[in-house]
Write a protein that holds these residues in place. Sequence first.
Motif, PDB file in Angstrom:
ATOM      1  N   THR A   6     -32.974 -21.840  21.564  1.00  0.00           N
ATOM      2  CA  THR A   6     -32.490 -23.019  20.845  1.00  0.00           C
ATOM      3  C   THR A   6     -31.876 -22.632  19.509  1.00  0.00           C
ATOM      4  O   THR A   6     -30.797 -23.080  19.145  1.00  0.00           O
ATOM      5  CB  THR A   6     -33.668 -23.991  20.595  1.00  0.00           C
ATOM      6  OG1 THR A   6     -34.256 -24.260  21.836  1.00  0.00           O
ATOM      7  CG2 THR A   6     -33.192 -25.253  19.937  1.00  0.00           C
ATOM      8  N   ALA A   7     -32.585 -21.755  18.806  1.00  0.00           N
ATOM      9  CA  ALA A   7     -32.076 -21.352  17.497  1.00  0.00           C
ATOM     10  C   ALA A   7     -30.739 -20.640  17.626  1.00  0.00           C
ATOM     11  O   ALA A   7     -29.818 -20.865  16.859  1.00  0.00           O
ATOM     12  CB  ALA A   7     -33.090 -20.436  16.825  1.00  0.00           C
ATOM     13  N   ARG A   9     -28.504 -20.979  19.938  1.00  0.00           N
ATOM     14  CA  ARG A   9     -27.435 -21.921  20.273  1.00  0.00           C
ATOM     15  C   ARG A   9     -26.983 -22.691  19.038  1.00  0.00           C
ATOM     16  O   ARG A   9     -25.812 -22.957  18.839  1.00  0.00           O
ATOM     17  CB  ARG A   9     -27.921 -22.891  21.350  1.00  0.00           C
ATOM     18  CG  ARG A   9     -27.972 -22.238  22.719  1.00  0.00           C
ATOM     19  CD  ARG A   9     -28.534 -23.158  23.730  1.00  0.00           C
ATOM     20  NE  ARG A   9     -27.738 -24.374  23.883  1.00  0.00           N
ATOM     21  CZ  ARG A   9     -28.070 -25.359  24.690  1.00  0.00           C
ATOM     22  NH1 ARG A   9     -29.171 -25.268  25.427  1.00  0.00           N
ATOM     23  NH2 ARG A   9     -27.325 -26.411  24.802  1.00  0.00           N
ATOM     24  N   MET A  10     -27.972 -23.033  18.205  1.00  0.00           N
ATOM     25  CA  MET A  10     -27.595 -23.780  17.000  1.00  0.00           C
ATOM     26  C   MET A  10     -26.720 -22.945  16.070  1.00  0.00           C
ATOM     27  O   MET A  10     -25.747 -23.420  15.514  1.00  0.00           O
ATOM     28  CB  MET A  10     -28.854 -24.191  16.236  1.00  0.00           C
ATOM     29  CG  MET A  10     -29.565 -25.363  16.874  1.00  0.00           C
ATOM     30  SD  MET A  10     -30.930 -25.844  15.870  1.00  0.00           S
ATOM     31  CE  MET A  10     -31.434 -27.331  16.704  1.00  0.00           C
ATOM     32  N   LYS A  13     -23.306 -22.734  17.336  1.00  0.00           N
ATOM     33  CA  LYS A  13     -22.548 -23.953  17.067  1.00  0.00           C
ATOM     34  C   LYS A  13     -22.068 -23.967  15.625  1.00  0.00           C
ATOM     35  O   LYS A  13     -20.957 -24.374  15.326  1.00  0.00           O
ATOM     36  CB  LYS A  13     -23.418 -25.182  17.317  1.00  0.00           C
ATOM     37  CG  LYS A  13     -23.574 -25.504  18.784  1.00  0.00           C
ATOM     38  CD  LYS A  13     -24.469 -26.689  18.938  1.00  0.00           C
ATOM     39  CE  LYS A  13     -24.743 -26.961  20.408  1.00  0.00           C
ATOM     40  NZ  LYS A  13     -25.752 -28.014  20.558  1.00  0.00           N
ATOM     41  N   GLN A  14     -22.941 -23.488  14.753  1.00  0.00           N
ATOM     42  CA  GLN A  14     -22.565 -23.479  13.346  1.00  0.00           C
ATOM     43  C   GLN A  14     -21.346 -22.594  13.118  1.00  0.00           C
ATOM     44  O   GLN A  14     -20.413 -22.954  12.413  1.00  0.00           O
ATOM     45  CB  GLN A  14     -23.728 -22.960  12.509  1.00  0.00           C
ATOM     46  CG  GLN A  14     -23.430 -22.980  11.027  1.00  0.00           C
ATOM     47  CD  GLN A  14     -24.608 -22.517  10.218  1.00  0.00           C
ATOM     48  OE1 GLN A  14     -25.719 -22.455  10.722  1.00  0.00           O
ATOM     49  NE2 GLN A  14     -24.364 -22.215   8.970  1.00  0.00           N
ATOM     50  N   SER A  17     -18.159 -24.226  14.240  1.00  0.00           N
ATOM     51  CA  SER A  17     -18.209 -25.656  13.977  1.00  0.00           C
ATOM     52  C   SER A  17     -16.868 -26.270  13.614  1.00  0.00           C
ATOM     53  O   SER A  17     -16.654 -27.433  13.821  1.00  0.00           O
ATOM     54  CB  SER A  17     -19.186 -25.920  12.846  1.00  0.00           C
ATOM     55  OG  SER A  17     -18.761 -25.204  11.713  1.00  0.00           O
ATOM     56  N   GLU A  18     -15.949 -25.454  13.081  1.00  0.00           N
ATOM     57  CA  GLU A  18     -14.693 -26.045  12.636  1.00  0.00           C
ATOM     58  C   GLU A  18     -13.730 -26.297  13.780  1.00  0.00           C
ATOM     59  O   GLU A  18     -12.724 -26.940  13.604  1.00  0.00           O
ATOM     60  CB  GLU A  18     -14.013 -25.118  11.638  1.00  0.00           C
ATOM     61  CG  GLU A  18     -14.619 -25.170  10.275  1.00  0.00           C
ATOM     62  CD  GLU A  18     -13.690 -24.506   9.288  1.00  0.00           C
ATOM     63  OE1 GLU A  18     -14.015 -23.415   8.848  1.00  0.00           O
ATOM     64  OE2 GLU A  18     -12.648 -25.086   8.992  1.00  0.00           O
ATOM     65  N   GLU A  25      -8.893 -21.149  15.981  1.00  0.00           N
ATOM     66  CA  GLU A  25      -7.919 -21.371  14.919  1.00  0.00           C
ATOM     67  C   GLU A  25      -7.377 -20.032  14.479  1.00  0.00           C
ATOM     68  O   GLU A  25      -8.126 -19.153  14.097  1.00  0.00           O
ATOM     69  CB  GLU A  25      -8.594 -22.064  13.748  1.00  0.00           C
ATOM     70  CG  GLU A  25      -7.595 -22.634  12.789  1.00  0.00           C
ATOM     71  CD  GLU A  25      -8.226 -23.706  11.911  1.00  0.00           C
ATOM     72  OE1 GLU A  25      -7.503 -24.280  11.116  1.00  0.00           O
ATOM     73  OE2 GLU A  25      -9.425 -23.937  12.023  1.00  0.00           O
TER      74      GLU A  25
END
Lengths: 401, 633
Positions: A6-7, A9-10, A13-14, A17-18, A25
Amino acid sequence: MARKRTATRMLAKQAGSERKQGEVESKFGEIVSLSGRKEEPVGLGSALGPLNWTEGGGDLMSDSPSGDVVEKVLFSGKVLATVRWLESGSSAVVGSSEGEPGEDFVRVYEDGNNGIDLKHECVHPGKVFDLEVTIGDRNSVLCASSDGMVRLYLNSKSAMERVGGFPQGEAAAGVAALSERTAAGAGSEGSIAVMDIETGVASAERAGGDGIGIRAASRLTSDDFATAGISGFVSLWDCRQGLSAPSQRLRYPRSRAALLCIDADRAQTHYVFCGTDMGEVVCWDRRKEEFPVSSTAPHNGQVWDVRVMNSRPGMLLSCGEDGSVLSWDFLQAAQRGVGAEEYWTAEMTAAELKQLALGKTLGVNAVDVHAKGDLVAYVTDSSTLCFTSLTNSERLAPIEE
Amino acid sequence: MGAQRSISWAPGGSIAVSSVGASNTEDGVPFRILDPRAQNVSAILSMKYQAHLIFTSDMSVAEKSKSYRAVIQECIEALAKEHNPSAQNLQLLDVVTEGHKILWFCEALYFVDESKDSALSLLRDWLRVHDAGVDEAVQSYLDGGDETQFWQVVSRLAAIGRREDATELVQTRIQNVDSRAMGAAALGDAGSSEPIYVAEAALLDAPPDTAEARLDGQFRVWQEECIATLEALDVKSGDNQLGLLLGVLGGQPSALQKSCRSWEELFVAGYLYTRVGGDPADRRKRSVEIASAFQATHKALLALADSNPPESIVVLARPGEYFYSAHLADLFSRAGKLDLYMVPANDQKSLRDYFVSEYALSLETLRGTVQLSADYLLSCGRRGEEILTDILCRMETQSAADPAVEKVFALSKKLSPKRSEMVVRKICTRLASNCAVIGNSAGATYWFTRANDAERAVAQAEASLTSAEIGGCHSAGAEALDRTAEAISVCDNPLIQEKLDYLRMYSELQASLINADEESSAARDAASSASALLGANGGLPEAHWGVVVYDCASILLPSTDARAEGKPIGIGKDETYSLLKALETLSASTGAHRDSLLEGLRQRNSAADPEQLLSTVRLKLMRNLAFCILSEN
């Protein structure tokens, strides 16, 4: 395990995140999908402005490329004025033109274990206006400077030596290596000097050859060289006849036409090329008459450098204030009817003119191609030294499949 | 993505171009910094160059803002690579990061289309990148936190819109912890009233967090269901852990305030859950009220949240650093949200123009950035043009060989014709003066002519003519006169060209005189040029007539013997008349005027008396005239 997953994956995502899902980009905010298709060029303007023939009219290039063909960019932090490849090795030499005391330099970049790296730097007293690789070992460079001096940078010793100079108040605008021992220097106020590279002794001198201002010099043969300047004349000098007067003068038939750069085909030295302040690349055949045999204006603004690719017959590079670097294939153009020997007089079309840089930088001040390969180096007002490959020009079709 | 090429050299100096996959690139940053000393400067400069391209592009405001963020992000990454950063480096990094944070916040609140999902997702992402507090709390809980910590983290995640992460935490806890505590009976019982299951259900029931779901009322219905569940469970938000979460999801301000730990979190929570109308300003206002439980970390953020963009722009400006203020002001101006704000103490300049021009001025320090300054200043109306004119006039352009001269000329073309002329005149005058100092009269004449300074151009041309006159046709002065005449011919100034056309003719005269002794055609050409020079339209000042007549007389046949030898006459009757007429003009003058007219002759032949020279010349001309008449008969 679950907690760990879980950590992770978070954090993932961070990190992303943009961006929207499935997108990355890239530079300048271009959105490129992960599938590799460019979705929407956010667009920093078209790569080049309208490109026109000086005669005949019509657009020279109809399709403006949208892909970036620059392969490697090195950022120096100073305005770079000129670049030349050292032929015997794997080094590119650049000169800056910042103009502040102690700020200018001649640098040598060389391939190393970690890629292209700064090998050596010599602080240069004044702006570097011209660099010319010596004849012979091809491993040293003559530097023309705003302080009026012509210096020799010895790559083997990583040191700079003074060769000669012009009267006080006159800058050294251009330099041409004539033979292993001699070089011709051109002063900004028209002085000309042929000097011994080792001793610095001038074998011939002339004060005020073209008083309005010389901008560039180029070798023709071991006895001849050419200068060009803001008078719009190309002066050809024959050292055997002395420097009392030019052996020949070529003229560009436009009032107030400044010739900013010059080069000649080493294999056919009767062909002389200049770039003008109006975006033109002009070719003279000095066997024929004083006026050019061709003139094309693919650049928008000043043309800062033209280089005949001596290892590729009929090919030429040019760069300019519009930020573009163009490769010209006269040989291909000649296949439409001009004789094979006269390819420099062939009329160019869009098919024979390719972009190597897309005008995304400020002005490109100089360009050079390596004698042994298809590597092109160019320097810009944006303080960058860029490397690309001639084969990149084949990628200039629009990226969309 | 396509493979990238890299340059390498094989042993022996041969070249190899190798291709590597994009994933193998060194760092993904376009500029690789080679000079460690210049790393910080380079990163900042690189950012400014790229921002300039964005500024001058025709992107929409939202696209520009996004692109600015991208280049600032690159700069942050480049700066962060410093292994042993100094305090100065860290300060620089702080400034750039702050700019990035505020620009992003602006974009979310002002520049994106509110009716789409962009604003909500941008705010959530903004918080993720610029406030790591919640992730640290999650990590702390994952490292062995208790149940209280669990509920705090879940509520906090939900409050800032990361409901998926909150759901994941809840479900993980159900699997790994609660199943053991609650026993097998409770497992899989979705209808259980155990708080964790209620929390899971509430989170899973949430509609997709899209603008559409908010517009069609789905989101509000779900929020009301959360509040109804809260009331049905007979708990008040904050009274217990589940109540806090339901209160957050229902948008209760007190629950949001209890869940969040910073102004940024609370503002975002308020923006995401507040139940006011669709007007962004109302929503910002309500969010600011909710967020007031904390002190804002930056005045610019508070000003933006409080619908006061000008205040944020002013707050963001630092002495010497206007990059962020300028681009922010430009974006607001383009978005039509800054028109009314002026800077009274600054010539009523708009706030946007003030900061953009200040930024442009700060760029002036490097020569290569003048192009950048120009584009920024040209977007600032009349005052911007004034400043650009001043900058261009001050550019270091000491030598005609310097490409900076042409670059300034090119930039000046972007100005109004009057200002462009002013710049060109200034630069040309400077170059002309430099030429004059080192005695290059051709260069000085050319540049004074281009500067449209007829008086000084003529003075230089006169000096050149005098030098040629004194030295004669074989002198260096004659050569310099050739160059001066050529300079005038290529400078494309018809007025001065016409005024100084006698220089060209004088130059031609001297060229003919060189061979006049040997070739009669050259003598005829010389006489023809002299006649034109001395004629009504010749324009040659009288002070130079004496030498012209003297030079022409010197090529005449010395005696009657020559005619007897049958040599052709070099100067014809009409030309001889012209020369005699000029001679009589000189002879008729008196006093100081006569002295001034004969000064050239005196300098040309200092050994002889000018009066005696005039007599000799007169004699030669009269004799030649006689020969001509005889020859006709």
